[in-house]
Design a protein around this motif. Structure first.
Motif, mmCIF file in Angstrom:
data_model
loop_
_atom_site.group_PDB
_atom_site.id
_atom_site.type_symbol
_atom_site.label_atom_id
_atom_site.label_comp_id
_atom_site.label_asym_id
_atom_site.label_seq_id
_atom_site.Cartn_x
_atom_site.Cartn_y
_atom_site.Cartn_z
ATOM 1 N N GLY A 118 -46.189 11.032 -25.725
ATOM 2 C CA GLY A 118 -45.788 9.834 -26.445
ATOM 3 C C GLY A 118 -46.208 9.794 -27.902
ATOM 4 O O GLY A 118 -46.033 8.776 -28.564
ATOM 5 N N LYS A 119 -46.746 10.895 -28.441
ATOM 6 C CA LYS A 119 -47.126 10.919 -29.857
ATOM 7 C C LYS A 119 -45.876 10.853 -30.726
ATOM 8 O O LYS A 119 -44.861 11.477 -30.425
ATOM 9 N N ASN A 120 -45.992 10.142 -31.829
ATOM 10 C CA ASN A 120 -44.907 10.074 -32.792
ATOM 11 C C ASN A 120 -44.776 11.441 -33.481
ATOM 12 O O ASN A 120 -45.782 12.101 -33.739
ATOM 13 N N TRP A 121 -43.559 11.848 -33.796
ATOM 14 C CA TRP A 121 -43.355 13.175 -34.388
ATOM 15 C C TRP A 121 -44.055 13.318 -35.731
ATOM 16 O O TRP A 121 -44.447 14.421 -36.104
ATOM 17 N N SER A 122 -44.237 12.224 -36.460
ATOM 18 C CA SER A 122 -44.914 12.320 -37.755
ATOM 19 C C SER A 122 -46.397 12.658 -37.593
ATOM 20 O O SER A 122 -47.015 13.202 -38.495
ATOM 21 N N ALA A 123 -46.965 12.364 -36.424
ATOM 22 C CA ALA A 123 -48.378 12.661 -36.170
ATOM 23 C C ALA A 123 -48.580 14.036 -35.537
ATOM 24 O O ALA A 123 -49.703 14.473 -35.341
ATOM 25 N N VAL A 124 -47.478 14.713 -35.211
ATOM 26 C CA VAL A 124 -47.546 16.005 -34.531
ATOM 27 C C VAL A 124 -47.562 17.121 -35.560
ATOM 28 O O VAL A 124 -46.794 17.104 -36.530
ATOM 29 N N GLU A 125 -48.449 18.082 -35.348
ATOM 30 C CA GLU A 125 -48.558 19.201 -36.271
ATOM 31 C C GLU A 125 -47.392 20.178 -36.124
ATOM 32 O O GLU A 125 -46.828 20.640 -37.107
ATOM 33 N N MET A 126 -47.036 20.492 -34.879
ATOM 34 C CA MET A 126 -45.970 21.460 -34.632
ATOM 35 C C MET A 126 -45.137 21.021 -33.435
ATOM 36 O O MET A 126 -45.676 20.639 -32.403
ATOM 37 N N ILE A 127 -43.818 21.079 -33.576
ATOM 38 C CA ILE A 127 -42.909 20.719 -32.490
ATOM 39 C C ILE A 127 -42.451 22.015 -31.828
ATOM 40 O O ILE A 127 -41.950 22.921 -32.494
ATOM 41 N N ALA A 128 -42.635 22.095 -30.514
ATOM 42 C CA ALA A 128 -42.292 23.307 -29.773
ATOM 43 C C ALA A 128 -40.963 23.126 -29.050
ATOM 44 O O ALA A 128 -40.630 22.034 -28.603
ATOM 45 N N ARG A 129 -40.228 24.212 -28.929
ATOM 46 C CA ARG A 129 -38.989 24.235 -28.149
ATOM 47 C C ARG A 129 -39.368 24.604 -26.720
ATOM 48 O O ARG A 129 -39.629 25.761 -26.426
ATOM 49 N N ASP A 130 -39.375 23.625 -25.859
ATOM 50 C CA ASP A 130 -39.798 23.859 -24.482
ATOM 51 C C ASP A 130 -38.579 24.035 -23.592
ATOM 52 O O ASP A 130 -37.662 23.212 -23.615
ATOM 53 N N HIS A 131 -38.572 25.105 -22.809
ATOM 54 C CA HIS A 131 -37.512 25.309 -21.820
ATOM 55 C C HIS A 131 -37.842 24.490 -20.583
ATOM 56 O O HIS A 131 -38.920 24.628 -20.016
ATOM 57 N N ILE A 132 -36.925 23.646 -20.172
ATOM 58 C CA ILE A 132 -37.137 22.806 -18.992
ATOM 59 C C ILE A 132 -37.307 23.703 -17.768
ATOM 60 O O ILE A 132 -38.290 23.603 -17.051
ATOM 61 N N VAL A 133 -36.320 24.567 -17.510
ATOM 62 C CA VAL A 133 -36.460 25.612 -16.498
ATOM 63 C C VAL A 133 -36.845 26.858 -17.285
ATOM 64 O O VAL A 133 -36.028 27.388 -18.035
ATOM 65 N N PRO A 134 -38.093 27.318 -17.183
ATOM 66 C CA PRO A 134 -38.556 28.422 -18.020
ATOM 67 C C PRO A 134 -37.692 29.674 -17.890
ATOM 68 O O PRO A 134 -37.177 29.978 -16.816
ATOM 69 N N VAL A 135 -37.534 30.372 -18.997
ATOM 70 C CA VAL A 135 -36.764 31.615 -19.011
ATOM 71 C C VAL A 135 -37.406 32.622 -18.067
ATOM 72 O O VAL A 135 -36.718 33.376 -17.386
ATOM 73 N N SER A 136 -38.737 32.591 -17.968
ATOM 74 C CA SER A 136 -39.442 33.524 -17.086
ATOM 75 C C SER A 136 -39.129 33.259 -15.617
ATOM 76 O O SER A 136 -39.366 34.115 -14.772
ATOM 77 N N ARG A 137 -38.604 32.073 -15.306
ATOM 78 C CA ARG A 137 -38.266 31.740 -13.920
ATOM 79 C C ARG A 137 -36.762 31.655 -13.707
ATOM 80 O O ARG A 137 -36.294 31.045 -12.748
ATOM 81 N N GLY A 138 -35.981 32.235 -14.625
ATOM 82 C CA GLY A 138 -34.538 32.310 -14.440
ATOM 83 C C GLY A 138 -33.730 31.263 -15.167
ATOM 84 O O GLY A 138 -32.521 31.185 -14.989
#
Length: 179
Positions: free
Chosen positions: A66-86
């Motif tokens: 729930g942190k505001n994006w302006s307070a975040v140092e780095m925004i990560a691209r997260d895979h919902i279903v990880p690539v490592s799991r198909g």
């Protein structure tokens, strides 16, 4: 005192093979494996920056903490279903997370509700086919019934990543069975 001529590690006595050399070899092997894994991702499914930023505008805050994006140092691209799991390496399989939340989530299948921070939501319909490959045995309802009772109200700070993954999988299979 014995100093290995290859890795320059100091030991009380001479040991064959040298533990320092073994550690170096293991680190190099892990790095090589990680590099091969990164390069094995589908190059045709690469996500463009504009696609990610277009997705980001739908999220006011980090959907996990729930942190505001302006307070975040780095925004990560997260895979919902990880690539490592198909999961696919496509924009439709992404959710933006702050870096600490992305590291906490690791390779779990957790889809956060974008309107309520920390709350799990069922996977979108287009990701359900990947669920079978990523988590075999999920479609057998007995796995959820035999396990400890699942509190579907658990949220990010109080719950572990494993609990939130179980909730996401439970909600997704219940949604899929409704169709």
């Amino acid at each position: 005192m014995y100093r290995c001529p290859d890795c320059y590690s100091d030991f009380l006595m001479r040991v064959e093979p040298c533990p320092g050399c073994i550690d170096q070899a293991n680190r190099k092997a892990r790095a090589k494996k990680a590099k091969e894994r990164r390069h094995s991702y589908d190059p045709n499914g690469q996500i463009e920056d504009w696609e990610f930023w277009d997705l980001l505008r739908w999220y006011r805050t980090c959907p996990c903490c729930g942190k505001n994006w302006s307070a975040v140092e780095m925004i990560a691209r997260d895979h919902i279903v990880p690539v490592s799991r198909g999961g696919p390496n496509e924009a439709k399989n992404l959710q933006p997370l702050c870096q600490p939340c992305n590291l906490w989530k690791s390779d779990r299948i957790i889809y956060f509700d974008r309107h309520f921070a920390g709350r799990c939501a069922p996977l979108p319909e287009y990701l359900l086919p990947y669920l079978r490959a990523a988590a075999p045995g999920v479609h057998e309802q007995t796995t959820f019934l035999e396990a400890a009772p699942l509190d579907l109200r658990l949220r990010y700070p109080e719950a572990t990543a494993r609990q939130l993954e179980e909730i996401t999988l439970h909600l997704s299979t219940a949604q899929e069975l409704d169709y």
